[in-house]
Design an enzyme around this catalytic site. Sequence first.
Site, short mmCIF file in Angstrom:
data_model
loop_
_atom_site.label_atom_id
_atom_site.label_comp_id
_atom_site.label_asym_id
_atom_site.label_seq_id
_atom_site.Cartn_x
_atom_site.Cartn_y
_atom_site.Cartn_z
N ASP A 468 -5.00 -14.52 7.69
CA ASP A 468 -5.31 -14.13 9.07
C ASP A 468 -4.17 -13.32 9.69
OD1 ASP A 468 -6.77 -14.03 11.43
OD2 ASP A 468 -7.24 -16.17 11.42
N ASP A 533 -15.44 -13.11 14.67
CA ASP A 533 -15.39 -14.52 15.10
C ASP A 533 -16.65 -14.92 15.85
OD1 ASP A 533 -13.02 -15.25 14.01
OD2 ASP A 533 -11.85 -15.15 15.86
C1 GLA Z 1 -8.71 -16.33 14.09
C2 GLA Z 1 -9.79 -16.25 13.05
C3 GLA Z 1 -10.66 -17.49 13.11
C4 GLA Z 1 -9.83 -18.71 12.91
C5 GLA Z 1 -8.71 -18.74 13.94
C6 GLA Z 1 -7.74 -19.86 13.65
O1 GLA Z 1 -9.22 -16.23 15.36
O2 GLA Z 1 -10.55 -15.10 13.23
O3 GLA Z 1 -11.68 -17.42 12.15
O4 GLA Z 1 -9.32 -18.74 11.62
O5 GLA Z 1 -7.97 -17.52 13.93
O6 GLA Z 1 -6.70 -19.88 14.55
#
Ligand code: GLA
Length: 732
Positions: A468, A533
């Site tokens: 990430d 997301d």
């Molecule tokens: C980001 C990612 C999510 C999740 C969060 C965790 O927003 O896109 O899918 O993994 O971080 O903090």
Amino acid sequence: MFEKATRLMRAIVATAPEGENILRHMRFDAPDSCLILACAKGAPLSVLYWGAALPLGVDGADLERLSERQGMHGVADMSLPLSLAMEPGLGHPMFHGFAAHRAGKDWGSVFAVAKVEPRDHGAKVICRDERTRLGLEYEIDFDGCSGVLRIRSTLTNYGATPLDLNDMMTACLPVPDIMTDIIGFTGRWTQEFTQGRVARNAATYLRENRSGRTSHFSYPAILLATANTHESAGEAYGFHLAFSGNHRLRVDSLTDGRVLTSLGALLLPGEVRLAPGESYASPQIVAAYSDSGLSALSRKFHESVRTKLLRPETRAKPRPVHYNTWEAVYFDHDINKLKELATRAAQIGVERFVLDDGWFGGRRHDQAGLGDWTVSRDVYPDGLGPLVDHVTGLGMEFGLWFEPEMVSPDSDLFRAHPDWVLGLEGVEHVPFRSQLALDISRPEVADYLFHAIDAMLRDHDISYIKWDNNRDLSHPGGQDGTARAFAQVQALYTLLDRVRSAHPQVEIESCSSGGARADMGVLAHSDRVWTSDSNDALDRQVIQRGASFFLPLEVLGCHIGPAKCHVTGRRLSMEMRAATAFMGHMGLELNLLTERAADLDMLKNAIDLHKKHRALLHTGDLYRLDSAPQLIASGVVARDKSEAIYSLAYVASDAKVLPGRLKFDGLDPERQYRLQLIWPTNWQAVKGPSAIETLNLTGKGAIFSGAALMHNGLQLPHAYPETCLLFHVAAI
Ligand code: GLA
């Protein structure tokens, strides 16, 4: 399209003047397109022709003669040449694609072809400017099957003093002026890949990204199309910059009528200073031409991702159905609950369990812990081993979340190395999810991260990393005060490769606050992207459609979220959510312990169905279908046209009594096909009988010719908005 593509690229010495052993033109052919470069020694390297296929006899010299341009009043007395670099020495008044200098001098380069080295599927063209002592090399690759053009350029400083490179487009490529429409992709967090179609006008279309990552708001790609081009017909050109950092994309409509599309990394001041003998390698442009619509253009990009970027072992392995813990538990990690979730996930057919954020250091919330990549004993007193064993004991793979490039100020890492972060001395950090970015271009930082990840992978049976990246690089300054944004992206790719080569069996997903790093640059170093997301199926229909312009379905992470979406608050049925995630690399991201038994059954059915058809979905040809705005439709057709799946989502109410027909694009008109509705399994007509009932499509189905399905299509039933139908079509 590709079955027919047996013709190999031919580089043809077109019209070398007698006695001169040099190329004047290079011609590359694919079944539906042709590229001819003008590469005469001593002249600028330029595109002479790029468009629909030409018969073999057509001569580059003829095209040159046909393209002669005159001077005009009020502008230069001669038509100025275009070049791939559009360097300042050409004297164009509107646009330059290159800017460099040595202490204020040597800024007016003119690059001339010095040498052409033909390659199997392209060429290396070496250009020089003796006055400014610079070399510019182009590596050009033209795929003889798909017609995908890939270009990378490298600048070398042959002078005795340093050269400051301010700006360098990878290439400036002309498109015909009938390309009146520009399609760009913008968005924000949870609204990635939003298409915007605007009319090109007599000025510049410019998109700049200075976020230090690919970004939500400026996907590094542009399409140019005629006003009439749509999914299944019309001419279009597509351009993608395979790069995960700052970029500049522009379309310049010159006053002389010519149109140039240029893409390149956006360099910050001082970011690239070449010492004598040093080089700067630009990110690659991946481009294609289609004479049969936008979907055909996308299929070319998909082919390129599949054959040039994805690892053969990733392609060969069926994409495992995921369970991701994020929306189920967030930071509330409880080993017993996670084990229960894993057990339930395995029961309904999940194949890979991914433990998201919250397992390490002091990461009990998003204010702390990034950088401390050791298992938190607060929540895992016996380490991660028991959970990993439980998951693998259930027959699932175990995946783990990292955000390697970031550090929380509240972390042991930051307390030990506050100087490892990017920033500007004397300037406050811009607050962004309570975290700072590490300067991973520093070897000691990259080493620390590699060893931390490597230790986790060596100590546990981990098959997958969700990698990430959750903040922009607002002030990407290094310790020495220089800008490091470009170096950061290079360092990211190096670190990904280092992890990959140490652990080749581990797959890596590229995530960045959802889909802010989902480009072809990162896909050369990873296996899948997290698309967004937002797990809201209605939004996802649009987001996934946008992403599908460049990326094939098998790399697009698509999850079934909770009934009430955490991002939009909207409630959608399991039928709708499952059908939407079906059209990608399917996963789940919801609390399975609180789902109703009926929904769990349906989830299991959806997973079974996806597994049954994923080989087709993940290797077939995508046909996005044109439809009224209330519908979103696409199909995936097997390469041999033996079967297909079509998805049809009703995303809004319709002012008409009945929707239109679904035309099953992409089939073989000559063959007979059995048509069935395979989802939802509990289909009920609103006011039956519709064609679904009369044709018994939920039962044995009905048989029609490909031609009838493609050209007449099926009269769609009335359905409630937020319904998604999946049809299966199989040749008999
Ligand atoms: C980001 C990612 C999510 C999740 C969060 C965790 O927003 O896109 O899918 O993994 O971080 O903090």
